[in-house]
Design an enzyme around this catalytic site. Structure first.
Site, mmCIF file in Angstrom:
data_model
loop_
_atom_site.group_PDB
_atom_site.id
_atom_site.type_symbol
_atom_site.label_atom_id
_atom_site.label_comp_id
_atom_site.label_asym_id
_atom_site.label_seq_id
_atom_site.Cartn_x
_atom_site.Cartn_y
_atom_site.Cartn_z
ATOM 1 N N ILE A 11 0.831 -1.203 0.000
ATOM 2 C CA ILE A 11 0.000 0.000 0.000
ATOM 3 C C ILE A 11 0.874 1.265 0.000
ATOM 4 O O ILE A 11 1.572 1.553 0.982
ATOM 5 C CB ILE A 11 -0.967 -0.009 1.211
ATOM 6 C CG1 ILE A 11 -1.760 -1.333 1.250
ATOM 7 C CG2 ILE A 11 -1.888 1.206 1.168
ATOM 8 C CD1 ILE A 11 -2.532 -1.667 -0.013
ATOM 9 N N ARG B 62 29.014 13.047 -25.628
ATOM 10 C CA ARG B 62 29.943 11.930 -25.439
ATOM 11 C C ARG B 62 30.719 11.651 -26.739
ATOM 12 O O ARG B 62 30.118 11.338 -27.777
ATOM 13 C CB ARG B 62 29.147 10.684 -25.009
ATOM 14 C CG ARG B 62 29.968 9.433 -24.868
ATOM 15 C CD ARG B 62 30.917 9.519 -23.710
ATOM 16 N NE ARG B 62 31.637 8.269 -23.513
ATOM 17 C CZ ARG B 62 32.711 8.166 -22.746
ATOM 18 N NH1 ARG B 62 33.199 9.226 -22.121
ATOM 19 N NH2 ARG B 62 33.321 7.003 -22.601
ATOM 20 N N GLY C 1 28.239 3.100 -19.417
ATOM 21 C CA GLY C 1 28.432 2.806 -17.993
ATOM 22 C C GLY C 1 27.839 3.890 -17.107
ATOM 23 O O GLY C 1 27.307 3.607 -16.026
ATOM 24 N N GLU D 80 -1.660 -1.195 -10.144
ATOM 25 C CA GLU D 80 -2.909 -0.725 -10.759
ATOM 26 C C GLU D 80 -3.268 -1.560 -11.992
ATOM 27 O O GLU D 80 -3.661 -1.039 -13.026
ATOM 28 C CB GLU D 80 -2.794 0.748 -11.113
ATOM 29 C CG GLU D 80 -2.278 1.528 -9.928
ATOM 30 C CD GLU D 80 -3.046 2.773 -9.632
ATOM 31 O OE1 GLU D 80 -4.037 3.034 -10.310
ATOM 32 O OE2 GLU D 80 -2.647 3.455 -8.689
HETATM 33 C C1 LIG Z 1 5.343 -0.333 -5.243
HETATM 34 C C2 LIG Z 1 3.928 -0.810 -5.273
HETATM 35 C C3 LIG Z 1 2.915 0.019 -4.794
HETATM 36 C C4 LIG Z 1 1.597 -0.436 -4.761
HETATM 37 N N1 LIG Z 1 0.608 0.380 -4.251
HETATM 38 C C5 LIG Z 1 -0.645 -0.127 -4.051
HETATM 39 C C6 LIG Z 1 -1.648 0.638 -3.367
HETATM 40 O O1 LIG Z 1 -1.431 1.798 -2.998
HETATM 41 N N2 LIG Z 1 -2.840 0.050 -3.095
HETATM 42 C C7 LIG Z 1 -3.141 -1.235 -3.489
HETATM 43 O O2 LIG Z 1 -4.243 -1.693 -3.207
HETATM 44 N N3 LIG Z 1 -2.210 -1.972 -4.165
HETATM 45 C C8 LIG Z 1 -0.985 -1.463 -4.443
HETATM 46 N N4 LIG Z 1 -0.030 -2.208 -5.102
HETATM 47 C C9 LIG Z 1 -0.350 -3.581 -5.475
HETATM 48 C C10 LIG Z 1 -0.466 -3.828 -6.974
HETATM 49 O O3 LIG Z 1 -1.623 -3.271 -7.479
HETATM 50 C C11 LIG Z 1 -0.353 -5.348 -7.201
HETATM 51 O O4 LIG Z 1 1.029 -5.687 -6.987
HETATM 52 C C12 LIG Z 1 -0.812 -5.768 -8.564
HETATM 53 O O5 LIG Z 1 -2.198 -5.634 -8.688
HETATM 54 C C13 LIG Z 1 -0.439 -7.235 -8.869
HETATM 55 O O6 LIG Z 1 -0.767 -8.065 -7.809
HETATM 56 P P1 LIG Z 1 0.327 -9.096 -7.252
HETATM 57 O O7 LIG Z 1 1.574 -8.353 -6.980
HETATM 58 O O8 LIG Z 1 -0.304 -9.842 -6.142
HETATM 59 O O9 LIG Z 1 0.625 -10.064 -8.467
HETATM 60 P P2 LIG Z 1 -0.224 -11.333 -8.921
HETATM 61 O O10 LIG Z 1 -1.674 -10.989 -9.044
HETATM 62 O O11 LIG Z 1 0.135 -12.493 -8.059
HETATM 63 O O12 LIG Z 1 0.353 -11.576 -10.384
HETATM 64 C C14 LIG Z 1 1.607 -12.220 -10.619
HETATM 65 C C15 LIG Z 1 1.721 -12.460 -12.122
HETATM 66 O O13 LIG Z 1 0.662 -13.321 -12.554
HETATM 67 C C16 LIG Z 1 -0.038 -12.726 -13.626
HETATM 68 N N5 LIG Z 1 -1.460 -13.095 -13.560
HETATM 69 C C17 LIG Z 1 -2.284 -13.042 -12.492
HETATM 70 N N6 LIG Z 1 -3.508 -13.457 -12.840
HETATM 71 C C18 LIG Z 1 -3.456 -13.758 -14.164
HETATM 72 C C19 LIG Z 1 -4.406 -14.219 -15.115
HETATM 73 N N7 LIG Z 1 -5.688 -14.422 -14.789
HETATM 74 N N8 LIG Z 1 -4.002 -14.432 -16.367
HETATM 75 C C20 LIG Z 1 -2.708 -14.193 -16.740
HETATM 76 N N9 LIG Z 1 -1.767 -13.759 -15.893
HETATM 77 C C21 LIG Z 1 -2.137 -13.541 -14.621
HETATM 78 C C22 LIG Z 1 0.146 -11.220 -13.452
HETATM 79 O O14 LIG Z 1 -0.035 -10.512 -14.663
HETATM 80 C C23 LIG Z 1 1.584 -11.163 -12.936
HETATM 81 O O15 LIG Z 1 2.468 -11.210 -14.032
HETATM 82 C C24 LIG Z 1 1.286 -1.735 -5.217
HETATM 83 C C25 LIG Z 1 2.312 -2.545 -5.729
HETATM 84 C C26 LIG Z 1 3.615 -2.099 -5.762
HETATM 85 C C27 LIG Z 1 4.684 -3.000 -6.303
#
Ligand SMILES: Cc1cc2nc3c(=O)[nH]c(=O)nc-3n(C[C@H](O)[C@H](O)[C@H](O)COP(=O)(O)OP(=O)(O)OC[C@H]3O[C@@H](n4cnc5c(N)ncnc54)[C@H](O)[C@@H]3O)c2cc1C
Length: 401
Positions: free
Chosen positions: A179, A285, A357, A380
């Site tokens: 978050i 460069r 580099g 998102e």
């Molecule tokens: C720095 C950072 C800030 C964030 N800030 C917020 C925030 O403020 N509030 C909030 O609520 N969230 C936040 N997030 C969360 C973010 O929205 C999620 O990381 C994102 O939605 C992906 O979820 P996950 O990381 O659990 O990946 P997963 O859902 O586990 O996905 C892993 C991989 O599987 C793939 N995948 C999953 N399902 C499928 C499918 N059905 N078909 C094909 N491929 C699939 C995905 O594309 C991805 O490549 C943040 C994330 C980061 C890294």
């Protein structure tokens, strides 16, 4: 070390802007004025310090009030609630200019405007709007948005965070992960299921018993933005903190549409900064007795960068116009977010090559942008999930499950 010192003296201002096909022709004087005031703000308040903040993984909490003062929080929210009362193109330009400075800084602003102020404005009661929006707009208060959970990222409908009706209050339990802003936030807009399994938004305030926000450490991306968890252990939430206007997954997804639109513009800013830095570096460069800008392979990279930025600008502008007219659908925003973030990441990688580099050092913004964009392409809605949203639109067949 000596070569870094030499490079420093050659480093030039990179705030000219990229507008090959005269996008400015489609902007109003107000748009241009807003863009230039945010550009000046970023140049003064972010760019001189960002490399140090990112290297130290430091979130500069004083930036929150400064963002409020310059109108970066909730520019699209009506003025009566402290917002800017501006259109979506102005909002996009603000995100673009902030992300020219840094994607983490833009994340702070877009979470506040699109994921905290927007749901309170759109789904909140009049009391909630008056209580929170002016303070969020001014930067007196910082907010965060809790949708993602440890076991539910791309599939938020599976969330387990829940609340029970206890008569005079709700009892909230569960945890959110990844978050943005959470460790510093005064309030969190949290999405949780009621006893019937229906998703609602609740405003949880720092200080409520059982509510904690542990910070996530060790990120190689968005290092100047703070990220953490939201943990709810029998948190008593007053009933007046439930957002009454909309329930169901559609509510948080509407907020994400607004934020993703801002990301589509923000990514252009990061790409511009990489392109401008690469163009200047290539001109300065000298290898084999001439500037590397004179080699065909370097020119190919720069030409493709400019072309891709230009295409992305018009895509973002058109979706912005549709947002203003109430015609933009999730699929349009998915296309813009997906295309523009991938474009920016590719440009960052190519710009890194042009810098040789030097491209891996903090003397230039490239590596920081590149690492930041690795988060932006995932949060998102991941790159692939946006592709599947488009795939569903084209074929009528959802391929998510
Ligand atoms: C720095 C950072 C800030 C964030 N800030 C917020 C925030 O403020 N509030 C909030 O609520 N969230 C936040 N997030 C969360 C973010 O929205 C999620 O990381 C994102 O939605 C992906 O979820 P996950 O990381 O659990 O990946 P997963 O859902 O586990 O996905 C892993 C991989 O599987 C793939 N995948 C999953 N399902 C499928 C499918 N059905 N078909 C094909 N491929 C699939 C995905 O594309 C991805 O490549 C943040 C994330 C980061 C890294």
């Amino acid at each position: 070390m000596e070569s870094i010192e030499i490079r420093k003296s050659l480093k030039q201002d990179t705030f000219e802007g990229v507008d090959f096909l005269d996008l400015d022709d489609l902007l109003t004087d107000e748009h241009k004025l807003i863009r230039s005031s945010i550009r000046d703000f970023v140049k003064k308040e972010i760019s001189p310090y960002i490399e140090d903040w990112a290297q130290k993984a430091h979130f500069p909490s004083e930036i929150v009030k400064k963002f409020g003062d310059v109108g970066a929080f909730g520019p699209q929210i009506p003025e009566q609630y402290g917002g800017g009362g501006l259109d979506y193109i102005a909002y996009g330009l603000i995100m673009q200019e902030i992300e020219r400075g840094d994607s983490g800084m833009r994340s702070t602003a877009s979470v506040q405007g699109s994921l905290v102020m927007y749901p309170i404005y759109k789904f909140g009661s009049e009391e909630q709007r008056n209580k929170y929006l002016p303070k969020l707009a001014s930067g007196e208060m910082l907010g965060c948005f809790g949708l993602t959970e440890p076991d539910h990222g791309s599939n938020p409908s599976g969330m387990v965070t829940n609340f029970k009706d206890m008569g005079d209050h709700y009892l909230l339990n569960g945890a959110k992960m990844w978050i943005s802003n959470s460790p510093e936030a005064d309030i969190a807009v949290v999405w949780a299921k009621n006893e019937e399994g229906r998703i609602h938004g609740l405003i949880v305030e720092r200080g409520m018993e059982g509510f904690t926000t542990p910070e996530t450490h060790g990120k190689w991306s968005l290092r100047a933005s703070c990220t953490g968890e939201l943990v709810f252990d029998n948190v008593k939430v007053p009933k007046e903190n439930l957002l009454p206007g909309k329930s169901g997954l559609g509510a948080p997804l509407m907020c994400l549409d607004s934020a993703r639109f801002g990301i589509a513009w923000g990514a252009i800013g990061a790409a511009m900064d990489c392109y401008e830095s690469a163009r200047k570096y290539a001109a300065e460069r000298i290898q084999f007795g001439k500037p590397i800008a004179g080699f065909q392979l370097v020119q190919k990279k720069l030409s493709e960068m400019l072309t891709e930025i230009t295409k992305a600008q018009f895509l973002a502008w058109k979706v912005g116009k549709m947002m203003n007219e109430g015609k933009a659908k999730t699929v349009h925003i998915s296309m813009a977010k997906r295309n523009n973030v991938e474009m920016a990441l590719n440009i960052a990688r190519e710009a890194r090559q042009i810098h040789g580099g030097m491209g891996i050092t903090g003397e230039y913004p490239i590596m920081r942008h590149m690492m930041n964009l690795e988060s932006v392409i995932t949060y998102e809605g991941t790159h692939d999930i946006h592709l599947l949203i488009l795939g569903q639109e084209i074929t009528g067949i959802p391929a998510f499950v």
